[in-house]
Each structure stands twice: as C-alpha cells, then as structure tokens.
Design an enzyme around this catalytic site. Structure first.
Site, PDB file in Angstrom:
ATOM      1  N   TYR A 177       0.837  -1.204   0.000  1.00 50.44           N
ATOM      2  CA  TYR A 177       0.000   0.000   0.000  1.00 50.44           C
ATOM      3  C   TYR A 177       0.870   1.251   0.000  1.00 50.44           C
ATOM      4  CZ  TYR A 177      -4.053   2.952   0.775  1.00 50.44           C
ATOM      5  OH  TYR A 177      -5.046   3.891   0.621  1.00 50.44           O
ATOM      6  N   LYS A 249      -6.769  -1.945  -0.669  1.00 52.28           N
ATOM      7  CA  LYS A 249      -7.378  -1.469   0.576  1.00 52.28           C
ATOM      8  C   LYS A 249      -8.104  -2.605   1.294  1.00 52.28           C
ATOM      9  CE  LYS A 249      -8.039   2.937   2.152  1.00 52.28           C
ATOM     10  NZ  LYS A 249      -7.368   4.199   1.817  1.00 52.28           N
ATOM     11  N   GLU A 321     -13.187   5.718  -2.158  1.00 54.38           N
ATOM     12  CA  GLU A 321     -11.732   5.717  -2.322  1.00 54.38           C
ATOM     13  C   GLU A 321     -11.320   6.437  -3.596  1.00 54.38           C
ATOM     14  OE1 GLU A 321      -7.715   4.902  -1.585  1.00 54.38           O
ATOM     15  OE2 GLU A 321      -9.458   4.674  -0.282  1.00 54.38           O
ATOM     16  N   ASP A 322     -10.421   7.398  -3.452  1.00 50.87           N
ATOM     17  CA  ASP A 322      -9.790   8.076  -4.594  1.00 50.87           C
ATOM     18  C   ASP A 322     -10.777   8.741  -5.544  1.00 50.87           C
ATOM     19  OD1 ASP A 322      -7.227   7.640  -3.780  1.00 50.87           O
ATOM     20  OD2 ASP A 322      -6.891   5.853  -4.988  1.00 50.87           O
ATOM     21  N   ASP A 345      -9.865   9.219   2.203  1.00 51.49           N
ATOM     22  CA  ASP A 345      -9.007  10.328   1.792  1.00 51.49           C
ATOM     23  C   ASP A 345      -9.316  11.601   2.578  1.00 51.49           C
ATOM     24  OD1 ASP A 345      -7.689   8.857  -0.288  1.00 51.49           O
ATOM     25  OD2 ASP A 345      -9.536   9.027  -1.449  1.00 51.49           O
TER      26      ASP A 345
END
Length: 670
Positions: A177, A249, A321-322, A345
């Site tokens: 990661y 993740k 995520e992202d 995030d």
C-alpha cells in the site's frame, strides 16, 4: 434406455459412498435444513466465521509470535471439510485460493482428498511456508515485482497470503500500500490484469447494478470499497485501473483490521476517463468514453448505493476511495443520512493527523485547543483535517467552544496565498469548502512564509495530493536570491522552517503530502532548521537518522519516526462499525478513532521522536480503534440495539474485536 438409467443409478451410488467416506463438517449435525441452506450459498457459514474456530494445541514453536499478532497458536484446529457448492478435492481443491494449503496438506488429507501425487512429497508447516514466501519476496528488486508476486500468492493461497502480511506488516506495508507499488501497478493495470479481484460496474450498466452485485459469490459482505479511479494514489485519472487501489485497501482491512476476506468487496464504478493516453490505448480494459458527469453520474451512484444496501444489508459499510475533489465531499454529503459511508481520503487522513496532534501534546506542551494551525493545501483533504481538528477542539476544550469558534484557530494557504475574508469577497470562484476558514482581521499573504509571519502558527501542516496542487508555485515563494521556486521545490523551505523555530519552542511540523516527489520537507531538514526542537511527522517513510550536534538534546541521538498514515485508522474504524452494526457515520466516531491511535503511542516511541505507533503494531492498534469506535457508536445512538440490550463496555468490545478478527491459520480437513 434402461442401461443408461442403470449407469446413472450406479454413478449416484458411487458418489454417495465417496461422499460418505469424507469427514462431514460439524455443522452438518444441525440438520438437513441447515445443510440445504449451506449448499445454496457459495461458502459454508462455519468456514467463513473466523470466530467459530477452536483449536487443540499443536506445539507450534512460534506460539509467542503468533499470540502477539493475535493469531491462533495452533497449526491444525477443529477438523472441517472444504465445502463450497459441493465437497471439493483433488485438483479443484488446489485451485481454490480459499481452501488450498499447498505443501501443508498432511498425508491423511492427501489420501482422502485425492491429492496424492499432485504435490511433491515434502510437507511444510504454514510457518515454514511464510519463511519461503519472504525469501522469494526479498530476492525481488522492485516494489512492483514484490507486489505482483504477493498478489499471485493471494490468488493461489489466501490464508498464507494474509499470514505473510500480518507477520511482516512493517516490511510489507510499502509493498502492499504505497504509491511506488500500488500506484505503479495501477498505472499499468490494463497490462498486468489477469483475474478479477472485485466487481466492475460500468455507466453502461445503469438499470442492472443490483444484478451485477448478485454475481459476486459472497453473500455476507460487510464492507464495500468503491472507487471511480479519478484520483488513484494521487496519480490522476486512471479510470478503471484505479481498481488496484480498492483491492489493496480490502487486503489491509483484513490483515490489519481483521475483517474476514469474504466480508470485503472492492468495486470500481467505471464512468469513463479523461485520460487521453488510456482512451487511445488498445489494451485499456475500461470503457473508452470521456467521464460522465452531472445528473447521469449521480443517478448511477444512487443506483449503486441502493443496490449495495439491498444486496448486502442496510448497514453495509461503504468506503469511498480516490474520488476527485469535485465528487469526494459531495458524495459524502449526498449519502450522509442514508448510508453507513465514509471517505478515507478525507476522514481517515484527518483522523490520523488529529491522532498525531493529540499524541504530541507531551512534546509540544500544548493541547490541541491551544495550537494555532496553518495548513498548506486547501483541497478537500486539507479542509477535512481542519474540520476534524475543529470538531475535536469544540468537543474537548475547556471552557467549551463551538465549531465556528474553533475554526478561528485554523488558517489555510492555497495556490493563491492565505485564505481570507477579503479574498472570499473578491473571488467569486473560491471553493465552498474554503469559506468557513476565510477569516477577517488578518493581512493578505501570498506565500507560506508570509502566512506564517501573519498568523504566527504553532502547528504547520502541509497536505497536497499531486504536483498540480501548486500549479502557480505560490506556496513555494522565492528562494534566497529572489528567484521564483518551481512548484516541485520543497514547500517548507529553510526560511519557512527557521521562522517556525523562531516563533515556537517546540513547533509542530507535519509534512503530509503523499510521496517524496511533493513532500513539503524532510525530517532531517526540519530538525536542522529548528535546532532539533520540532515535533515532526511525514506521510512518506523516514529512515532513522541522527540530527547534527547543534540540535539540542536531539543532537547525536537516533530519531526513529513512524509514518503518518490513515492505515492506523481505517482498518479498525470499519471493524468498529461492523461490531456495532452502525447505522450511520458521524464525526465523534473519527475522534474516537484518533484518540485510540494516540493512546497507543508508547513512551519509548515518543522518546524516539515518533507520534505514531510502530507499523508492526498496527493490528494491535486496529483492535483498540475498533473497540473505541464501537463504544462511540453506542454512546451516540448509532449502534443497532434492542430496548433490553445494555451497551457493552470498552473492555468487552476489545475482547470481541480480537475474537472476531480473521485468523489465517490453516484448518485441518481430517
């Protein structure tokens, strides 16, 4: 004809005798109805429930290490049979990542499960297999090669893969990661893709998302990690290739948080990409259209969230995520009242930052409410940090204050300089999330250094997601010879660091940008410029170093820092939500997570300069985070309870978190 019916009858009798020769799972005694229900799903409930296993002693010579990591101290727990849709054996068993044990199958298992001859004659314990895997990993010379090697192991032997991650968390965290591993794999994901590790939902699938979720073989999913790939690991728009981050993740949710692999699901919502290189790449595995936006995008996400709740349950945890700055906070606000959702995030980074601030109190001599903060980088990640700090100050300060009052202690610098009331009145395009921090009564400042002189902060935090965050170079200011610095230059240059040291006895300096190429400064630079008096943390890994003799009590002393990463927060946070069966996510839960991380930092770690626990202790920390978050759910009325139930104590929740977490030890099939 009669002959064919006779052959079919003989085949059925043979199958029954063969099945009877295999040991049945303990759960078969529950009755035919339970067996029928079990055969109707992909996995036997007993196999997937890590808390259901009990194990007799087996004399493992590494029992102390295994106990420290929260693993079973036994190689061969209660006998079970590898049930899937049917009893599997032979080559099928070796091809099942969930049940394969490789060279660890015993002689009896090899005979009864038709494995004799399919494996070399030697037999290894799982501990020996771990050593073999690590020897091979260490022989590889790049993080990407190591990452792909371990992903290959995951596709062959899931239990061994997770035991390797658990036992070598500190060594393998950069492999599994980090931008230099997962980020680079995502950049060429279309080339290395060979097997799905999650679900893909395209914008062309509108109206049938629920049907796609039904294609996933696991029915007891508790946690969904979803991405649209627009900001993958800070590398920009990678489209469907961002799936690599979501899949990575889920591995951390299992190895650190203890969520069973069958309870996690990575999903990529493919809404197209604006990356011209990918659109022109004949090997790109996503839809070759530009990104959809507006109402069409929102309708697809609405359908996805509704489908997740319908398929897996109303309280299924959804982690965004992202997603881009444009969509990240907006989607959270959209589903805050209808789903158990959070964005790592924004929330995870903020909670881990707050944890470092709390842990540093003994070193700075200031509580969180006594600091004045200057945050360089005013994107949604940066303002998420500001919001979390303000919530914490309002909750814990004496005398009590409001969130609005707490925000007066927090200032931001963006690419145009200090965010002020004057700028807000003059700039119609100033982002909405910056407005709560557009304070009056402060002079305009165009650079970080000017802002420090105007605000006189005691805590300086830098956070930007990519190089383009400083496209005008305003944060960098000018060098000593008066020339403009490029945007890739250290944002916290020597003038900035020296000024922080002049204003404070023990300045708090956090350089939280994601990777070395845009990190605000190094630990060595911060220590040297402040005479060794700063309390420092960075997002990137910092090797141990020795400050020069002019650095006060830290001069000549080895400084061993730990990274500021949301991995301290999100694995245990999700487990806490699952333990409490939480209905929604609110700010007090992240504060509880931050407090648990801060409380886990030992005096030894503080004396070495760190404000975070050692990475090797992340699994232990995650259990404490889970218990604290679950307790906060009960205190906040977010946990699912009945009128007769009494909220469990923290100690009971900690015990439950440790008992429930996934144990990758092999099971005996005899």
């Amino acid at each position: 004809g009669p002959d064919m019916r006779r052959v079919a009858s003989l085949a059925r009798d043979l199958a029954r005798r063969e099945l009877a020769s295999l040991p049945a799972p303990p759960s078969l005694a529950r009755g035919a109805a339970a067996a029928r229900a079990r055969r109707g799903s992909w996995n036997d409930a007993t196999l997937d429930d890590s808390s259901a296993w009990s194990a007799p002693a087996a004399g493992d010579d590494e029992s102390s290490t295994r106990h420290h990591l929260g693993l079973s101290s036994h190689e061969d727990p209660t006998p079970v049979t590898p049930w899937v849709r049917q009893v599997i054996s032979g080559d099928q068993l070796l091809r099942s990542a969930r049940y394969n044990k490789g060279m660890a199958f015993t002689d009896d298992e090899r005979d009864k499960l038709r494995l004799r001859g399919l494996l070399p004659p030697a037999k290894f314990t799982q501990a020996t297999q771990v050593k073999r895997v690590m020897k091979n990993v260490r022989a590889l010379d790049s993080l990407v090669a190591k990452h792909l090697h371990l992903v290959g192991l995951q596709e062959r032997n899931e239990n061994l893969f997770f035991r390797v991650l658990i036992e070598h968390a500190d060594e393998l965290m950069p492999v599994m990661y980090s931008r230099d591993s997962v980020g680079q794999v995502c950049a060429k994901f279309s080339e290395v893709f060979n097997r799905p590790r999650g679900l893909y939902v395209s914008h062309l699938d509108r109206g049938r998302v629920y049907g796609i979720l039904k294609n996933w073989p696991e029915t007891k999913v508790k946690l969904v990690v979803v991405t649209d790939g627009e900001r993958a690991m800070g590398m920009g728009d990678l489209g469907v290739q961002g799936m690599g981050v979501a899949a990575a993740k889920t591995n951390l949710y299992t190895s650190l948080g203890g969520v069973h692999p069958s309870e996690t699901l990575a999903v990529c919502v493919d809404v197209g990409t604006n990356n011209k290189t990918l659109l022109n790449d004949p090997l790109y595995i996503g839809t070759k259209t530009e990104r959809i936006t507006g109402e069409v995008y929102d309708d697809l996400m609405d359908e996805f969230i509704a489908a997740v709740k319908r398929r897996f349950g109303e309280r299924t945890v959804v982690q965004f995520e992202d997603f881009s700055n444009r969509n990240g906070k907006r989607l959270l606000d959209r589903y805050v009242s209808s789903a158990t959702a959070f964005n790592d995030d924004i929330h995870g980074v903020a909670a881990s930052t707050l944890a470092g601030i709390i842990a540093a109190e003994s070193k700075t001599g200031k509580s969180a409410s006594e600091h004045t903060y200057l945050i360089a980088g005013a994107g949604e990640t940066g303002t998420g940090i500001g919001d979390m700090i303000a919530e914490y100050i309002a909750t814990t300060s004496e005398p009590k204050s409001t969130v609005v009052e707490a925000r007066r202690k927090i200032f931001f610098v963006d690419s145009k300089g200090l965010v002020t009331r004057d700028r807000a009145e003059k700039e119609p395009d100033l982002a909405l999330h910056k407005l709560p921090y557009a304070h009056d009564g402060v002079a305009d400042a165009s650079t970080v250094l000017d802002a420090i002189r105007a605000v006189k902060p005691t805590a300086l935090i830098g956070v930007r997601r990519h190089r383009r965050a400083l496209k005008e170079g305003a944060l960098a200011g000018k060098s000593e010879d008066g020339k403009e610095l490029p945007s890739t230059h250290r944002v916290f240059n020597q003038d900035v660091l020296r000024t922080m040291g002049e204003l404070n006895d023990a300045p708090l300096i956090f350089a939280l940008s994601r990777h070395e190429g845009i990190s605000e400064c190094t630990a060595a630079e911060a220590y040297a410029a402040t005479g060794g008096r700063c309390v420092f943390a960075a997002r990137v890994n910092t090797p141990p170093f020795v400050p020069p003799p002019g650095c006060g009590s830290n001069g000549g002393k080895t400084i061993t820092l730990q990274p500021s990463t949301s991995a301290y927060v999100f694995p245990g946070f999700a487990m806490g939500l699952i333990l409490a069966d939480a209905s929604r996510v609110r700010a007090p839960l992240f504060i509880a997570a931050a407090e648990a991380v801060a409380a886990a930092v030992t005096e030894e770690e503080l004396s070495q300069g760190a404000v975070y626990p050692r990475v090797s202790r992340m699994r232990e920390v995650a259990a404490s985070v889970a218990a604290n978050v679950a307790a906060a759910c009960y205190d906040s009325g977010l946990a699912t309870t009945t009128a007769k139930e009494q909220a469990p104590t923290y100690e009971k929740l900690l015990e439950t978190a440790k008992k429930r977490r996934y144990d990758p030890s092999y099971r005996s099939y005899m």
